[in-house]
Design an enzyme around this catalytic site. Structure first.
Site, mmCIF file in Angstrom:
data_model
loop_
_atom_site.group_PDB
_atom_site.id
_atom_site.type_symbol
_atom_site.label_atom_id
_atom_site.label_comp_id
_atom_site.label_asym_id
_atom_site.label_seq_id
_atom_site.Cartn_x
_atom_site.Cartn_y
_atom_site.Cartn_z
ATOM 1 N N HIS A 102 -3.217 3.502 -3.388
ATOM 2 C CA HIS A 102 -2.405 2.012 -2.913
ATOM 3 C C HIS A 102 -2.854 1.070 -3.555
ATOM 4 C CE1 HIS A 102 -1.803 3.932 1.261
ATOM 5 N NE2 HIS A 102 -3.113 4.510 1.135
ATOM 6 N N GLU A 104 -12.847 -14.800 9.237
ATOM 7 C CA GLU A 104 -12.004 -13.508 8.980
ATOM 8 C C GLU A 104 -11.756 -12.477 10.086
ATOM 9 O OE1 GLU A 104 -13.357 -13.696 4.331
ATOM 10 O OE2 GLU A 104 -14.097 -12.137 5.364
ATOM 11 N N CYS A 151 -11.224 -10.040 2.294
ATOM 12 C CA CYS A 151 -12.336 -10.712 1.697
ATOM 13 C C CYS A 151 -13.386 -9.421 0.838
ATOM 14 C CB CYS A 151 -13.559 -11.371 2.357
ATOM 15 S SG CYS A 151 -14.626 -12.385 1.738
#
Length: 186
Positions: A121, A20, A105
Protein backbone atom coordinates in the site's frame (compact mmCIF):
# COMPACT_ATOMS: atom_id res chain seq x y z
CA UNK A 1 -27.35 0.34 4.13
CA UNK A 2 -28.53 3.14 6.43
CA UNK A 3 -25.82 5.24 8.02
CA UNK A 4 -26.69 3.95 11.51
CA UNK A 5 -25.63 0.53 10.27
CA UNK A 6 -22.14 1.82 9.50
CA UNK A 7 -20.08 1.02 12.59
CA UNK A 8 -16.69 2.53 13.39
CA UNK A 9 -14.34 1.44 16.16
CA UNK A 10 -12.05 4.12 17.59
CA UNK A 11 -9.65 2.80 20.23
CA UNK A 12 -8.19 5.39 22.58
CA UNK A 13 -4.98 4.89 24.53
CA UNK A 14 -3.34 7.19 27.07
CA UNK A 15 -1.59 10.06 25.29
CA UNK A 16 -3.78 10.04 22.15
CA UNK A 17 -3.89 13.24 20.09
CA UNK A 18 -7.28 14.75 20.90
CA UNK A 19 -7.92 16.50 17.57
CA UNK A 20 -7.10 13.33 15.63
CA UNK A 21 -9.63 11.34 17.65
CA UNK A 22 -12.42 13.77 18.42
CA UNK A 23 -12.72 15.69 15.13
CA UNK A 24 -13.28 12.45 13.17
CA UNK A 25 -15.69 11.09 15.80
CA UNK A 26 -17.70 14.32 15.56
CA UNK A 27 -17.89 14.08 11.77
CA UNK A 28 -18.73 10.36 11.84
CA UNK A 29 -21.65 11.10 14.16
CA UNK A 30 -22.78 13.98 11.91
CA UNK A 31 -22.81 11.39 9.11
CA UNK A 32 -25.10 9.24 11.24
CA UNK A 33 -22.57 6.47 11.82
CA UNK A 34 -22.48 4.40 14.99
CA UNK A 35 -19.14 5.12 16.66
CA UNK A 36 -17.75 3.02 19.50
CA UNK A 37 -14.97 4.60 21.56
CA UNK A 38 -13.02 1.78 23.21
CA UNK A 39 -10.47 2.59 25.87
CA UNK A 40 -7.24 0.64 26.19
CA UNK A 41 -7.16 -0.51 29.80
CA UNK A 42 -9.88 1.83 31.11
CA UNK A 43 -13.07 3.62 30.14
CA UNK A 44 -11.61 7.06 30.86
CA UNK A 45 -8.58 7.89 28.74
CA UNK A 46 -6.55 11.10 28.90
CA UNK A 47 -5.08 12.53 25.73
CA UNK A 48 -1.69 14.11 25.24
CA UNK A 49 -3.03 17.59 26.08
CA UNK A 50 -4.87 16.65 29.26
CA UNK A 51 -8.38 16.14 27.87
CA UNK A 52 -10.02 13.08 29.44
CA UNK A 53 -12.58 11.24 27.34
CA UNK A 54 -15.21 8.86 28.67
CA UNK A 55 -15.20 5.84 26.35
CA UNK A 56 -18.22 3.64 25.62
CA UNK A 57 -16.36 0.49 26.63
CA UNK A 58 -12.92 -1.06 26.86
CA UNK A 59 -11.19 -2.61 23.86
CA UNK A 60 -11.27 -6.07 25.44
CA UNK A 61 -15.10 -6.04 25.38
CA UNK A 62 -15.67 -5.23 21.70
CA UNK A 63 -15.89 -7.64 18.81
CA UNK A 64 -14.88 -7.09 15.22
CA UNK A 65 -18.26 -6.31 13.65
CA UNK A 66 -17.16 -2.92 12.34
CA UNK A 67 -16.95 -1.30 8.91
CA UNK A 68 -13.85 0.62 9.92
CA UNK A 69 -11.27 0.95 12.68
CA UNK A 70 -9.78 4.42 13.09
CA UNK A 71 -6.52 4.85 15.01
CA UNK A 72 -5.71 8.33 16.28
CA UNK A 73 -2.07 9.25 16.64
CA UNK A 74 -0.03 11.15 19.13
CA UNK A 75 3.43 9.86 20.01
CA UNK A 76 2.52 8.23 23.31
CA UNK A 77 -0.99 7.31 22.18
CA UNK A 78 0.34 5.49 19.11
CA UNK A 79 2.92 3.60 21.17
CA UNK A 80 0.22 2.57 23.63
CA UNK A 81 -2.07 1.39 20.80
CA UNK A 82 0.80 -0.59 19.27
CA UNK A 83 1.55 -2.12 22.66
CA UNK A 84 -2.01 -3.38 23.12
CA UNK A 85 -2.50 -6.99 22.12
CA UNK A 86 -6.27 -6.42 21.93
CA UNK A 87 -5.91 -3.44 19.59
CA UNK A 88 -3.60 -5.38 17.27
CA UNK A 89 -5.78 -8.48 17.30
CA UNK A 90 -8.96 -6.57 16.45
CA UNK A 91 -7.16 -4.41 13.87
CA UNK A 92 -5.80 -7.45 12.02
CA UNK A 93 -9.12 -9.29 12.18
CA UNK A 94 -11.04 -6.25 10.88
CA UNK A 95 -8.43 -5.74 8.12
CA UNK A 96 -8.67 -9.42 7.15
CA UNK A 97 -12.40 -9.01 6.53
CA UNK A 98 -11.63 -6.30 3.96
CA UNK A 99 -12.92 -3.45 6.09
CA UNK A 100 -11.36 0.01 6.34
CA UNK A 101 -8.34 0.57 8.56
CA UNK A 102 -7.46 4.23 9.02
CA UNK A 103 -4.63 5.83 10.99
CA UNK A 104 -3.35 9.37 11.40
CA UNK A 105 -0.11 11.05 12.50
CA UNK A 106 2.33 8.59 14.09
CA UNK A 107 -0.16 5.69 14.08
CA UNK A 108 0.48 4.61 10.45
CA UNK A 109 4.20 4.15 11.17
CA UNK A 110 3.94 3.01 14.81
CA UNK A 111 0.87 0.75 14.61
CA UNK A 112 0.04 -0.20 10.99
CA UNK A 113 3.59 -0.62 9.68
CA UNK A 114 4.89 -3.01 12.34
CA UNK A 115 1.64 -5.02 12.05
CA UNK A 116 2.33 -5.57 8.33
CA UNK A 117 -0.75 -3.67 7.15
CA UNK A 118 1.12 -1.21 4.94
CA UNK A 119 2.71 -3.90 2.77
CA UNK A 120 1.62 -3.34 -0.84
CA UNK A 121 0.00 0.00 0.00
CA UNK A 122 0.84 3.67 -0.14
CA UNK A 123 0.62 5.61 3.11
CA UNK A 124 1.62 8.81 4.88
CA UNK A 125 2.57 9.54 8.48
CA UNK A 126 3.80 12.31 10.72
CA UNK A 127 7.23 13.53 9.55
CA UNK A 128 9.84 11.86 11.73
CA UNK A 129 7.71 8.84 12.65
CA UNK A 130 8.93 6.96 9.56
CA UNK A 131 11.76 5.38 11.56
CA UNK A 132 9.19 3.10 13.22
CA UNK A 133 8.69 1.36 9.85
CA UNK A 134 12.14 1.75 8.29
CA UNK A 135 11.56 -0.44 5.22
CA UNK A 136 8.55 1.54 4.03
CA UNK A 137 8.60 4.62 1.79
CA UNK A 138 5.96 7.03 3.17
CA UNK A 139 4.46 9.66 0.89
CA UNK A 140 3.98 13.34 1.64
CA UNK A 141 0.29 13.94 0.81
CA UNK A 142 -1.93 15.20 3.62
CA UNK A 143 -4.29 12.23 3.29
CA UNK A 144 -3.68 9.00 1.41
CA UNK A 145 -6.43 6.56 0.42
CA UNK A 146 -5.13 3.27 -0.94
CA UNK A 147 -7.76 0.58 -1.09
CA UNK A 148 -9.04 -0.02 2.41
CA UNK A 149 -6.07 1.70 4.07
CA UNK A 150 -6.52 5.41 4.80
CA UNK A 151 -3.74 7.43 6.41
CA UNK A 152 -3.09 11.08 7.21
CA UNK A 153 -0.07 13.09 8.32
CA UNK A 154 -1.04 15.15 11.36
CA UNK A 155 -3.70 16.77 13.55
CA UNK A 156 -4.16 19.54 10.97
CA UNK A 157 -5.39 16.90 8.51
CA UNK A 158 -8.04 15.45 10.85
CA UNK A 159 -11.04 16.95 9.01
CA UNK A 160 -9.80 15.83 5.57
CA UNK A 161 -8.97 12.42 7.04
CA UNK A 162 -12.47 12.01 8.49
CA UNK A 163 -14.13 13.16 5.27
CA UNK A 164 -12.05 10.65 3.27
CA UNK A 165 -13.23 7.86 5.58
CA UNK A 166 -16.85 8.98 5.29
CA UNK A 167 -16.52 9.10 1.51
CA UNK A 168 -15.03 5.59 1.46
CA UNK A 169 -17.88 4.20 3.56
CA UNK A 170 -20.73 5.95 1.68
CA UNK A 171 -21.53 7.15 -1.79
CA UNK A 172 -19.58 10.36 -1.20
CA UNK A 173 -22.57 12.71 -1.12
CA UNK A 174 -22.64 12.68 2.69
CA UNK A 175 -18.96 13.58 2.80
CA UNK A 176 -19.56 16.50 0.42
CA UNK A 177 -22.55 17.76 2.47
CA UNK A 178 -20.68 17.59 5.76
CA UNK A 179 -17.58 19.18 4.26
CA UNK A 180 -19.67 21.97 2.81
CA UNK A 181 -21.50 22.60 6.10
CA UNK A 182 -18.41 22.73 8.32
CA UNK A 183 -16.40 24.82 5.88
CA UNK A 184 -19.31 27.31 5.47
CA UNK A 185 -19.20 27.10 1.69
CA UNK A 186 -22.14 27.81 -0.62
Amino acid sequence: MSNKNIRILVPLAEGFEEIEALAPVDLFRRAGFTVVLAGVGATEITGGHGITVACDTVIEDVGIDFDAMVLPGGGLGSKNLAGSWEVNEKMLMIANTGKVIAAICAAPAVVLGPAGLLEGHQAVCFPGAESNTPDFDFGTERVCVDGNIITARAAGCAIEFALAIIQKLTDGEISRKIGKSILAQD
